[in-house]
Design a protein around this motif. Structure first.
Motif, mmCIF file in Angstrom:
data_model
loop_
_atom_site.group_PDB
_atom_site.id
_atom_site.type_symbol
_atom_site.label_atom_id
_atom_site.label_comp_id
_atom_site.label_asym_id
_atom_site.label_seq_id
_atom_site.Cartn_x
_atom_site.Cartn_y
_atom_site.Cartn_z
ATOM 1 N N MET A 246 0.807 -1.223 0.000
ATOM 2 C CA MET A 246 0.000 0.000 0.000
ATOM 3 C C MET A 246 0.847 1.283 0.000
ATOM 4 S SD MET A 246 -2.963 -0.997 -0.415
ATOM 5 C CE MET A 246 -4.037 0.407 -0.110
ATOM 6 N N VAL A 247 2.160 1.176 -0.308
ATOM 7 C CA VAL A 247 2.987 2.386 -0.410
ATOM 8 C C VAL A 247 2.992 2.842 -1.858
ATOM 9 C CG1 VAL A 247 5.346 3.273 -0.316
ATOM 10 C CG2 VAL A 247 4.458 1.900 1.574
ATOM 11 N N GLU A 248 2.556 4.071 -2.065
ATOM 12 C CA GLU A 248 2.482 4.626 -3.419
ATOM 13 C C GLU A 248 3.892 4.882 -3.960
ATOM 14 O OE1 GLU A 248 -0.079 5.828 -5.519
ATOM 15 O OE2 GLU A 248 1.462 6.578 -6.893
ATOM 16 N N SER A 249 4.680 5.632 -3.142
ATOM 17 C CA SER A 249 6.041 5.916 -3.580
ATOM 18 C C SER A 249 6.927 6.271 -2.382
ATOM 19 C CB SER A 249 6.061 7.081 -4.575
ATOM 20 O OG SER A 249 5.711 8.279 -3.895
ATOM 21 N N ALA A 250 8.220 6.080 -2.570
ATOM 22 C CA ALA A 250 9.192 6.473 -1.541
ATOM 23 C C ALA A 250 10.127 7.480 -2.180
ATOM 24 C CB ALA A 250 9.960 5.255 -1.049
ATOM 25 N N GLN A 251 10.048 8.721 -1.695
ATOM 26 C CA GLN A 251 10.888 9.752 -2.304
ATOM 27 C C GLN A 251 12.073 10.078 -1.411
ATOM 28 O OE1 GLN A 251 8.717 13.223 -3.408
ATOM 29 N NE2 GLN A 251 7.596 12.163 -5.031
ATOM 30 N N PHE A 252 13.212 10.109 -2.058
ATOM 31 C CA PHE A 252 14.432 10.449 -1.335
ATOM 32 C C PHE A 252 14.626 11.950 -1.473
ATOM 33 C CE2 PHE A 252 19.286 9.875 -1.224
ATOM 34 C CZ PHE A 252 19.291 10.207 0.117
ATOM 35 N N ASP A 253 14.300 12.696 -0.406
ATOM 36 C CA ASP A 253 14.277 14.156 -0.492
ATOM 37 C C ASP A 253 15.617 14.756 -0.861
ATOM 38 O OD1 ASP A 253 11.730 13.943 0.184
ATOM 39 O OD2 ASP A 253 11.953 14.596 2.271
ATOM 40 N N ALA A 254 16.662 14.103 -0.413
ATOM 41 C CA ALA A 254 17.968 14.749 -0.528
ATOM 42 C C ALA A 254 18.724 14.349 -1.786
ATOM 43 C CB ALA A 254 18.805 14.432 0.699
ATOM 44 N N SER A 255 18.001 13.665 -2.721
ATOM 45 C CA SER A 255 18.748 13.160 -3.873
ATOM 46 C C SER A 255 19.332 14.293 -4.730
ATOM 47 C CB SER A 255 17.873 12.254 -4.722
ATOM 48 O OG SER A 255 16.787 12.984 -5.220
ATOM 49 N N TRP A 256 18.568 15.364 -4.876
ATOM 50 C CA TRP A 256 19.114 16.486 -5.662
ATOM 51 C C TRP A 256 20.263 17.146 -4.923
ATOM 52 C CZ3 TRP A 256 19.214 21.556 -4.024
ATOM 53 C CH2 TRP A 256 18.450 21.855 -2.887
ATOM 54 N N ALA A 257 20.146 17.198 -3.607
ATOM 55 C CA ALA A 257 21.220 17.774 -2.801
ATOM 56 C C ALA A 257 22.477 16.928 -2.909
ATOM 57 C CB ALA A 257 20.778 17.882 -1.345
ATOM 58 N N LYS A 258 22.224 15.600 -3.046
ATOM 59 C CA LYS A 258 23.359 14.699 -3.171
ATOM 60 C C LYS A 258 24.115 14.966 -4.467
ATOM 61 C CE LYS A 258 22.961 10.332 -3.921
ATOM 62 N NZ LYS A 258 22.306 9.021 -3.891
ATOM 63 N N ARG A 259 23.342 15.190 -5.531
ATOM 64 C CA ARG A 259 23.990 15.497 -6.811
ATOM 65 C C ARG A 259 24.772 16.810 -6.723
ATOM 66 N NH1 ARG A 259 19.405 12.999 -9.137
ATOM 67 N NH2 ARG A 259 18.200 14.917 -9.209
ATOM 68 N N LEU A 260 24.163 17.781 -6.064
ATOM 69 C CA LEU A 260 24.841 19.071 -5.891
ATOM 70 C C LEU A 260 26.136 18.870 -5.106
ATOM 71 C CD1 LEU A 260 24.686 22.106 -6.335
ATOM 72 C CD2 LEU A 260 23.398 22.300 -4.207
ATOM 73 N N TYR A 261 26.007 18.020 -4.078
ATOM 74 C CA TYR A 261 27.167 17.733 -3.233
ATOM 75 C C TYR A 261 28.298 17.147 -4.078
ATOM 76 C CZ TYR A 261 29.707 16.221 0.918
ATOM 77 O OH TYR A 261 30.639 16.059 1.884
ATOM 78 N N GLY A 262 27.905 16.240 -4.971
ATOM 79 C CA GLY A 262 28.896 15.631 -5.860
ATOM 80 C C GLY A 262 29.560 16.662 -6.747
ATOM 81 N N MET A 263 28.763 17.617 -7.222
ATOM 82 C CA MET A 263 29.327 18.653 -8.079
ATOM 83 C C MET A 263 30.293 19.532 -7.306
ATOM 84 S SD MET A 263 26.353 19.956 -10.608
ATOM 85 C CE MET A 263 26.724 21.685 -10.374
ATOM 86 N N VAL A 264 29.890 19.855 -6.097
ATOM 87 C CA VAL A 264 30.766 20.689 -5.279
ATOM 88 C C VAL A 264 32.084 19.953 -4.996
ATOM 89 C CG1 VAL A 264 31.032 21.796 -3.031
ATOM 90 C CG2 VAL A 264 28.877 21.987 -4.254
ATOM 91 N N GLU A 265 31.978 18.643 -4.775
ATOM 92 C CA GLU A 265 33.179 17.827 -4.581
ATOM 93 C C GLU A 265 34.098 17.950 -5.792
ATOM 94 O OE1 GLU A 265 34.684 15.314 -2.223
ATOM 95 O OE2 GLU A 265 33.674 17.008 -1.239
#
Lengths: 302, 217
Positions: A150-169
Motif C-alpha cells: 500500500m505504499v504509493e512511492s518512496a521519495q528520497f528528499d535529498a537526492s538532488w542535494a546529493k547530486r549538488l554535493y557531488g558537483m561541489v566535490e
C-alpha cells in the motif's frame, strides 16, 4: 645573535623598500602572481561557502513514504510496525492526510480549502530518517521501502542535494588542482624574477664574494625580495577575492532566495589568510632559493 | 703570517701557474712580488685570499690551513684580508661612500660607527671630499685610491694588492706606494705585486721574484 637579527632586519627592510620603489616592473609581476592566486582562492571560497550549506542539507537525508489514497488504518499500522522493526531506520514520524491538509492551508493561507473539497486529496505519509548516510545504502533502503504494501512511492528528499554535493566535490578537486598548479607557477615566476635580479647584480655579487661575503649573505636580500613578493601577491589576491565576494553576494543571496535558502559567499578567516600568506611566502622563497643556488654557482669566485 | 708549503696550482686544462712553491711572510712584513705577467703573481695572491684553492700543498693564513677549510668557510677568511684589484672592481652604480661601505655591510658593522670608518678610510686615501661622487667621474688614480679605501676600511690584518700601480704614471704610482707603506707602518702585513721592479727597489723590502710559477734565480 643580536647582530644576526640586525642583519636580517636590514635585508628585509631593504628588500621591501626596493620592491616599493621600482613600482612598474615589480607591479607587473606582482599583479600577474596576484591574479593567478586569486583564481583558486575564489574557487576555494565558493566551494567552502556552498559545501557548508550543501553538507547541512545532506547531513539529514530523509525518505518520504507516501501511502496510497485508499490505504486503511490497518495498512498504516502494518507499515508502521514494519518500519519500527527495520534496523536501517533510525526514526519515523507520521503525517496523516488531515495534518498534511491543515499544514497546507496554514502555510499557503488557504483557509477554508478543506471545506471546499469533497475529499482530502493528500496521502498519509511517513517521514523516515535512515541510520546510514551512505548514498548506495540510501538507494537500497528507498527501493526496499517503496516495496512495502500500500505504499504509493518512496521519495528520497535529498537526492538532488546529493547530486549538488557531488558537483561541489568535483569543483573542490578542481580547486586543489588549480591551487597546486598555480603554487608551482608562483615558484617558477619567482625563480625567474630572482634570476633576472641576480644577473642584474652580477658585478655587485662578484665583488661582494671577493671581499668576503658568504653565500648566505648574498642570498639573503634575494630571499627577502621573494618573501615580500609572495606575501604582497597573496595580499592582493585576497583583496581581489574579497572584492569579488562583496560584489557577488547580493546575486548569490537572491538566487538562494528562489529556493527558500540562505546562502552567502564568505571571505577568508584570519587563520586562512595567515596560512595562505605563509604558503605564498614559502613558495616564493623556494623559487628564489632554487634560482640563487643555481646562478650564484656560476659567479666567480666559488 | 702567511706560509706556503710546497704549493702547486694547476688550472683546468693543465696550465701550472705555481710549481711546488714554499715560502713564508712574517706578520707585519711588507713584501713585493715581482715577475712578468703570467709568472703566477695573481695566482699567488688569490691563493692567500682563498679565491683560488691550491691543487696540492698547504697555504697557511693567520694560522689557518686554507686547503683544509670547507668552501663555505673561505669567505670568513677573506673578511680579514684587504684586497686591491688591478681592475679596481668598483661598483659604478653607487657613490664612492657606498662602495667603501660594502665590506662593513658584509661583516655587519654597526651603521653609525661604519659611517665614521668609511670617512676615515676616504680621508686616508685623500678622497674625503668626494664621498658623494659617482665613481665614473673619478680619474684612474682616484679609482685606485677608492679601491684601496675599500680594502682597508674594515682594518684587515693582511693587505694584498695586485698590480696597484699598473696604468698609473710614476708620480701617482709613488703616491700609492707611500700609502701602502703607511699601512705597513701600523702593523698590517702588506703584499704588493708589480711587473715594474724599479718602484720596489727604492723601498729596500724583500722582493719575491717569480718566473713561470717558480722562484726566479
Amino acid at each position: 645573535m643580536k647582530h644576526f637579527l640586525y642583519l636580517h632586519l636590514l635585508s628585509a627592510r631593504q628588500a621591501l623598500v626596493k620592491i616599493l620603489r621600482q613600482p612598474f616592473g615589480s607591479l607587473l609581476s606582482l599583479l600577474m602572481l596576484s591574479v593567478a592566486l586569486a583564481l583558486p582562492l575564489a574557487l576555494y571560497l565558493g566551494v567552502e561557502s556552498t559545501q557548508a550549506w550543501v553538507g547541512k542539507l545532506t547531513a539529514t537525508p530523509q525518505i518520504s513514504l507516501f501511502m496510497e489514497l485508499s490505504a486503511e488504518d490497518a495498512d498504516l499500522a502494518a507499515v508502521k510496525s514494519s518500519l519500527a522493526g527495520n534496523p536501517k531506520v533510525k526514526s519515523v514520524s507520521f503525517v496523516s492526510k488531515a495534518e498534511a491538509l491543515a499544514g497546507l492551508e496554514k502555510r499557503n493561507g488557504l483557509d477554508g480549502l478543506a471545506a471546499d473539497l469533497d475529499s482530502n486529496p493528500l496521502p498519509d505519509a511517513f517521514v523516515v530518517t535512515p541510520v546510514t548516510l551512505e548514498p548506495g545504502e540510501l538507494d537500497m533502503l528507498q527501493k526496499e521501502l517503496s516495496g512495502l504494501p500500500m505504499v504509493e512511492s518512496a521519495q528520497f528528499d535529498a537526492s538532488w542535494a546529493k547530486r549538488l554535493y557531488g558537483m561541489v566535490e568535483l569543483v573542490r578537486h578542481l580547486t586543489l588542482f588549480l591551487g597546486a598548479a598555480l603554487g608551482l607557477a608562483l615558484v617558477l615566476v619567482t625563480h625567474n624574477t630572482i634570476r633576472m635580479q641576480i644577473l642584474a647584480h652580477r658585478d655587485e655579487i662578484e665583488v661582494s664574494k671577493l671581499i668576503g661575503a658568504s653565500d648566505n649573505f648574498i642570498r639573503r636580500p634575494f630571499l627577502y625580495h621573494a618573501l615580500w613578493q609572495g606575501i604582497l601577491a597573496g595580499l592582493i589576491a585576497w583583496g581581489l577575492t574579497s572584492w569579488l565576494v562583496a560584489t557577488a553576494n547580493p546575486a548569490v543571496r537572491e538566487f538562494a532566495q528562489l529556493y527558500n535558502e540562505r546562502l552567502e559567499l564568505r571571505t577568508l578567516t584570519a587563520f586562512e589568510l595567515l596560512a595562505m600568506l605563509a604558503a605564498t611566502g614559502v613558495l616564493a622563497m623556494l623559487g628564489a632559493r632554487l634560482a640563487a643556488n643555481h646562478h650564484l654557482r656560476q659567479i666567480e669566485p666559488h | 703570517m702567511i706560509q706556503f708549503d710546497q704549493v702547486t696550482k694547476r688550472y683546468p686544462g693543465g696550465n701550472e701557474a705555481l710549481k711546488n712553491l714554499s715560502f713564508a711572510i712574517d706578520s707585519g712584513e711588507m713584501v713585493f712580488l715581482a715577475g712578468h705577467s703570467g709568472a703566477g703573481k695573481s695566482t699567488l695572491l688569490k691563493l692567500i685570499a682563498g679565491i683560488e684553492r691550491a691543487t696540492s700543498g698547504g697555504v697557511l693564513v693567520n694560522g689557518q690551513n686554507l686547503s683544509k677549510l670547507r668552501p663555505s668557510q673561505l669567505p670568513y677568511v677573506r673578511q680579514h684580508i684587504g684586497l686591491v684589484f688591478q681592475d679596481h672592481k668598483i661598483l659604478f652604480d653607487r657613490p664612492v661612500f657606498d662602495n667603501v661601505m660594502l665590506p662593513l655591510n658584509i661583516i655587519g658593522f654597526d651603521r653609525r660607527d661604519a659611517a665614521k670608518r668609511v670617512r676615515a678610510a676616504l680621508d686616508k686615501v685623500g678622497l674625503l671630499g668626494k664621498e658623494k661622487a659617482m665613481p665614473i667621474h673619478l680619474s684612474g688614480g682616484e679609482q685606485q685610491r677608492l679601491c684601496i679605501a675599500r680594502a682597508v676600511v674594515h682594518r684587515p690584518s693582511i693587505l694584498l694588492a695586485d698590480e696597484p700601480s699598473a696604468n698609473l704614471d710614476r708620480a701617482y704610482a709613488l703616491d700609492i706606494m707611500e700609502l701602502f707603506k703607511s699601512f705597513h707602518q701600523v702593523g698590517v702585513t702588506v703584499v704588493i705585486s708589480a711587473h715594474d721592479e724599479t718602484l720596489m727597489e727604492d723601498y729596500g723590502r724583500r722582493i719575491i721574484r717569480l718566473r713561470e710559477g717558480q722562484f726566479a734565480a
